[in-house]
Design a protein around this motif. Sequence first.
Motif, PDB file in Angstrom:
ATOM      1  N   GLY A 351       1.330  -1.408  -0.186  1.00  0.00           N
ATOM      2  CA  GLY A 351       0.241   0.115  -0.304  1.00  0.00           C
ATOM      3  C   GLY A 351       0.688   1.181   0.102  1.00  0.00           C
ATOM      4  N   ARG A 352       0.461   2.639  -0.907  1.00  0.00           N
ATOM      5  CA  ARG A 352       0.869   3.145  -1.266  1.00  0.00           C
ATOM      6  C   ARG A 352      -0.373   4.422  -0.893  1.00  0.00           C
ATOM      7  NH1 ARG A 352       0.990   7.187  -5.383  1.00  0.00           N
ATOM      8  NH2 ARG A 352      -0.119   5.685  -6.583  1.00  0.00           N
ATOM      9  N   ILE A 353       1.072   5.599   1.081  1.00  0.00           N
ATOM     10  CA  ILE A 353      -0.405   5.834   1.321  1.00  0.00           C
ATOM     11  C   ILE A 353       0.354   7.645   0.980  1.00  0.00           C
ATOM     12  CG2 ILE A 353      -0.366   7.295   3.874  1.00  0.00           C
ATOM     13  CD1 ILE A 353       0.774   4.810   4.998  1.00  0.00           C
ATOM     14  N   VAL A 354      -1.303   8.490   0.473  1.00  0.00           N
ATOM     15  CA  VAL A 354      -1.221   9.662   0.043  1.00  0.00           C
ATOM     16  C   VAL A 354      -2.057  10.127   1.119  1.00  0.00           C
ATOM     17  CG1 VAL A 354      -2.236  11.542  -1.754  1.00  0.00           C
ATOM     18  CG2 VAL A 354      -0.913   8.726  -2.179  1.00  0.00           C
ATOM     19  N   THR A 355      -1.106  11.136   1.215  1.00  0.00           N
ATOM     20  CA  THR A 355      -1.962  12.182   2.067  1.00  0.00           C
ATOM     21  C   THR A 355      -2.459  13.157   1.231  1.00  0.00           C
ATOM     22  OG1 THR A 355      -0.093  13.326   2.544  1.00  0.00           O
ATOM     23  CG2 THR A 355      -0.280  12.351   3.902  1.00  0.00           C
ATOM     24  N   GLN A 356      -3.875  14.607   2.325  1.00  0.00           N
ATOM     25  CA  GLN A 356      -4.385  15.810   1.541  1.00  0.00           C
ATOM     26  C   GLN A 356      -3.483  16.377   0.816  1.00  0.00           C
ATOM     27  OE1 GLN A 356      -6.972  18.083   3.593  1.00  0.00           O
ATOM     28  NE2 GLN A 356      -8.472  18.341   1.580  1.00  0.00           N
ATOM     29  N   GLU A 357      -2.302  16.733   1.289  1.00  0.00           N
ATOM     30  CA  GLU A 357      -1.139  17.927   1.076  1.00  0.00           C
ATOM     31  C   GLU A 357      -0.287  17.256   0.057  1.00  0.00           C
ATOM     32  OE1 GLU A 357      -1.841  18.285   5.569  1.00  0.00           O
ATOM     33  OE2 GLU A 357      -1.139  16.305   4.102  1.00  0.00           O
ATOM     34  N   GLU A 358      -0.001  15.894  -0.936  1.00  0.00           N
ATOM     35  CA  GLU A 358       0.552  15.535  -2.079  1.00  0.00           C
ATOM     36  C   GLU A 358      -0.829  15.128  -2.798  1.00  0.00           C
ATOM     37  OE1 GLU A 358       3.382  12.181  -0.310  1.00  0.00           O
ATOM     38  OE2 GLU A 358       1.329  11.475   0.438  1.00  0.00           O
ATOM     39  N   ALA A 359      -2.201  14.930  -2.692  1.00  0.00           N
ATOM     40  CA  ALA A 359      -3.111  14.625  -3.450  1.00  0.00           C
ATOM     41  C   ALA A 359      -3.561  16.366  -4.035  1.00  0.00           C
ATOM     42  CB  ALA A 359      -4.312  14.482  -2.806  1.00  0.00           C
ATOM     43  N   GLY A 360      -3.640  16.768  -2.987  1.00  0.00           N
ATOM     44  CA  GLY A 360      -3.766  18.302  -3.592  1.00  0.00           C
ATOM     45  C   GLY A 360      -5.736  18.520  -3.935  1.00  0.00           C
ATOM     46  N   ASP A 361      -5.730  18.818  -5.123  1.00  0.00           N
ATOM     47  CA  ASP A 361      -7.129  18.723  -5.417  1.00  0.00           C
ATOM     48  C   ASP A 361      -7.688  17.345  -6.682  1.00  0.00           C
ATOM     49  OD1 ASP A 361      -8.408  21.207  -4.550  1.00  0.00           O
ATOM     50  OD2 ASP A 361      -7.576  22.560  -6.221  1.00  0.00           O
ATOM     51  N   LYS A 362      -6.358  16.600  -6.699  1.00  0.00           N
ATOM     52  CA  LYS A 362      -6.867  15.790  -7.612  1.00  0.00           C
ATOM     53  C   LYS A 362      -7.885  14.575  -7.725  1.00  0.00           C
ATOM     54  CE  LYS A 362      -4.037  11.995  -9.313  1.00  0.00           C
ATOM     55  NZ  LYS A 362      -2.992  10.698  -9.283  1.00  0.00           N
ATOM     56  N   GLN A 363      -8.965  14.679  -8.114  1.00  0.00           N
ATOM     57  CA  GLN A 363      -9.912  14.011  -8.038  1.00  0.00           C
ATOM     58  C   GLN A 363      -9.659  12.353  -8.568  1.00  0.00           C
ATOM     59  OE1 GLN A 363     -12.291  14.363  -6.984  1.00  0.00           O
ATOM     60  NE2 GLN A 363     -12.771  16.909  -7.694  1.00  0.00           N
ATOM     61  N   PRO A 364     -10.146  11.421  -7.517  1.00  0.00           N
ATOM     62  CA  PRO A 364     -11.051  11.649  -7.039  1.00  0.00           C
ATOM     63  C   PRO A 364     -10.932  11.372  -5.588  1.00  0.00           C
ATOM     64  CG  PRO A 364     -10.737   8.841  -7.528  1.00  0.00           C
ATOM     65  CD  PRO A 364      -9.615   9.673  -8.131  1.00  0.00           C
ATOM     66  N   PHE A 365      -9.386  12.016  -5.352  1.00  0.00           N
ATOM     67  CA  PHE A 365      -8.925  12.563  -3.137  1.00  0.00           C
ATOM     68  C   PHE A 365     -10.371  14.110  -3.141  1.00  0.00           C
ATOM     69  CE2 PHE A 365      -6.779  13.651  -0.458  1.00  0.00           C
ATOM     70  CZ  PHE A 365      -6.381  13.069   0.187  1.00  0.00           C
ATOM     71  N   LYS A 366     -10.343  14.774  -3.728  1.00  0.00           N
ATOM     72  CA  LYS A 366     -10.606  15.694  -3.689  1.00  0.00           C
ATOM     73  C   LYS A 366     -12.320  14.951  -2.778  1.00  0.00           C
ATOM     74  CE  LYS A 366     -11.882  20.509  -4.692  1.00  0.00           C
ATOM     75  NZ  LYS A 366     -12.895  20.588  -4.674  1.00  0.00           N
ATOM     76  N   TYR A 367     -12.917  14.988  -3.549  1.00  0.00           N
ATOM     77  CA  TYR A 367     -14.255  14.287  -3.212  1.00  0.00           C
ATOM     78  C   TYR A 367     -14.405  13.592  -1.949  1.00  0.00           C
ATOM     79  CZ  TYR A 367     -16.080   9.996  -4.698  1.00  0.00           C
ATOM     80  OH  TYR A 367     -16.387   8.483  -5.166  1.00  0.00           O
ATOM     81  N   ARG A 368     -13.835  12.829  -2.031  1.00  0.00           N
ATOM     82  CA  ARG A 368     -13.105  11.687  -1.103  1.00  0.00           C
ATOM     83  C   ARG A 368     -13.157  12.494   0.616  1.00  0.00           C
ATOM     84  NH1 ARG A 368     -16.455   6.973  -1.248  1.00  0.00           N
ATOM     85  NH2 ARG A 368     -16.048   5.856  -3.613  1.00  0.00           N
ATOM     86  N   ALA A 369     -11.958  12.903   0.254  1.00  0.00           N
ATOM     87  CA  ALA A 369     -12.065  14.200   1.043  1.00  0.00           C
ATOM     88  C   ALA A 369     -12.977  15.410   2.000  1.00  0.00           C
ATOM     89  CB  ALA A 369     -10.654  15.172   0.990  1.00  0.00           C
ATOM     90  N   GLU A 370     -13.537  15.562   0.922  1.00  0.00           N
ATOM     91  CA  GLU A 370     -15.148  16.171   1.211  1.00  0.00           C
ATOM     92  C   GLU A 370     -15.881  15.429   1.783  1.00  0.00           C
ATOM     93  OE1 GLU A 370     -14.938  19.850  -2.485  1.00  0.00           O
ATOM     94  OE2 GLU A 370     -15.832  18.456  -2.885  1.00  0.00           O
ATOM     95  N   LEU A 371     -16.067  14.688   1.258  1.00  0.00           N
ATOM     96  CA  LEU A 371     -17.381  13.549   1.711  1.00  0.00           C
ATOM     97  C   LEU A 371     -16.646  13.335   3.488  1.00  0.00           C
ATOM     98  CD1 LEU A 371     -18.094  10.657  -1.038  1.00  0.00           C
ATOM     99  CD2 LEU A 371     -19.481  13.174  -0.135  1.00  0.00           C
ATOM    100  N   MET A 372     -16.175  12.944   3.041  1.00  0.00           N
ATOM    101  CA  MET A 372     -15.505  12.814   5.409  1.00  0.00           C
ATOM    102  C   MET A 372     -15.484  13.735   6.277  1.00  0.00           C
ATOM    103  SD  MET A 372     -12.935   9.798   4.507  1.00  0.00           S
ATOM    104  CE  MET A 372     -10.997  10.694   3.588  1.00  0.00           C
ATOM    105  N   SER A 373     -15.579  15.271   5.899  1.00  0.00           N
ATOM    106  CA  SER A 373     -15.580  16.764   6.273  1.00  0.00           C
ATOM    107  C   SER A 373     -16.417  17.462   5.966  1.00  0.00           C
ATOM    108  CB  SER A 373     -14.454  17.393   5.764  1.00  0.00           C
ATOM    109  OG  SER A 373     -14.662  17.469   4.523  1.00  0.00           O
TER     110      SER A 373
END
Length: 523
Positions: A351-373
Amino acid sequence: MTEPTNAVLPRGVTQEEFAEALEKFRAVLGDANVLVRSEQLVPYNKIMMPVENAAHAPSAALTATTVEQIQEIVKICNAHRIPVYPISTGRNFGYGSAAPVQRGQIILDLKKMNKIIKIDAEMCYALVEPGVTYGQLYNYIQENKLPVMLSFSAPSAIAGPVGNTMDRGVGYTPYGEHFMMQCGMEVVLANGDVYRTGMGGVPGSNTWQIFKWGYGPTLDGMFTQANYGICTKMGFWLMPKPPVFKPFEVIFENEEDIVEIVDLLRPLRMSGTIPNSVVIASTLWEAGSAHLTRAQYVSEPGHTPDSVIRQMQKDTGMGAWNLYAALYGTREQVDVNWKIVTDAFRKLGKGRIVTQEEAGDKQPFKYRAELMSGVPNLQEFGLYNWRGGGGSMWFAPVSEARGSECRKQAALAKRILHKHGLDYVAEFIVAPRDMHHVIDVLYNRTDAEETRRADACFNELLDEFEKEGYAVYRVNTRFQERVARSYGPVKRDVEHAIKRALDPNNVLAPGRCGIDLDSYRKS
């Protein structure tokens, strides 16, 4: 007023009797709130299931604005034996949308009952009417700078908490089990009585949204996934907004990794180290929600080949499984739990861990972060573009939170979907002890042959999973009777005994979740 000759009539009701009932509805609601013309009913007859729209066509739609109007409506329905199907926002896509469970029922549309009655930011609860949407609630919280956050399902902004909770939907925050966070309902019964659950029946009570249980039998759950009453108010708890929120993703390369992923997560969820509902999304779920389409990769009919999926992973950086979770709390709490989580994944060696700082506004990370917040969005509707054609059915079996069970379910589902030329588009939602295995059976509803395959596929999914002891926790209206049977005759006898006691004329949404006195008497 001259009535149109209705092509669709309620079951067992004549044109003349229906016209008489419509006049009574107009006297209560006004002409503008009684919809009978075909063009007015189009929004209530858009389905995504593998049957003709006509199979779920309503005979009319009513829009109410007060509890008193609803009381009068159910009295008229009883007098004329007219079945009424209540909806809140009607956005239950993939589970039936706004269409009634049976042809000819009248829709009771509660979208105009959209008052946010109260939000108590100190005690962290809300009391709302059924037409309130998550988008509306979010805007209210933001405008008033309230230190609370919401939890909602993925296509969130246009859906609402009453409808989602009454269907026992889930979200992606620590408050993601929405029915567990519900506290106090107001329900109009079939005879017009208004019943308040919990502490709501105590005159002057200020604990209706504070203490769930009240005294005596606790009946809130009886009204969820049922047709025993019409919910006109609902309270639910809100999560205090934490000072630190840390979303992250872990990307896994191989399908077989699901076993180790789940077995690693279970103790972290049970202990509360990871407090929210963790998502493990498949490649094709990621692709659809990132607004990729199948046509970009393959033109041949049938399921998407594994070789193509591997190419997609290579092109996009997506994994075979993509895990999304978050940590919440003070900086000290988050730092401690982050070390526990990262140590666990490093020990796993995958598993490769990705944080918000690394992902930025990239989708689908962005919308997942929004759902969780607690920030609503509509990003996940991109799934419906994966194959196109407007066909979608959610298949949602439950399993133990064991890696071996998830592997077994994923393999079984994939085999059946591929047999019918459809894709395995899935995610697991990880609770401390159970897994919601959510599969979107996507198909081209404009293609008659593919629609037939989708219908056969869904039937086979239900049959084969039931043979293994698995059952779904929600299902679209076409298959509700079928799923109800899988839970056994005693449960159904109890449900119908309650229906006979509360709704002897069988006017509230007969057939919803398989509860229908008319068909049950015949069987």
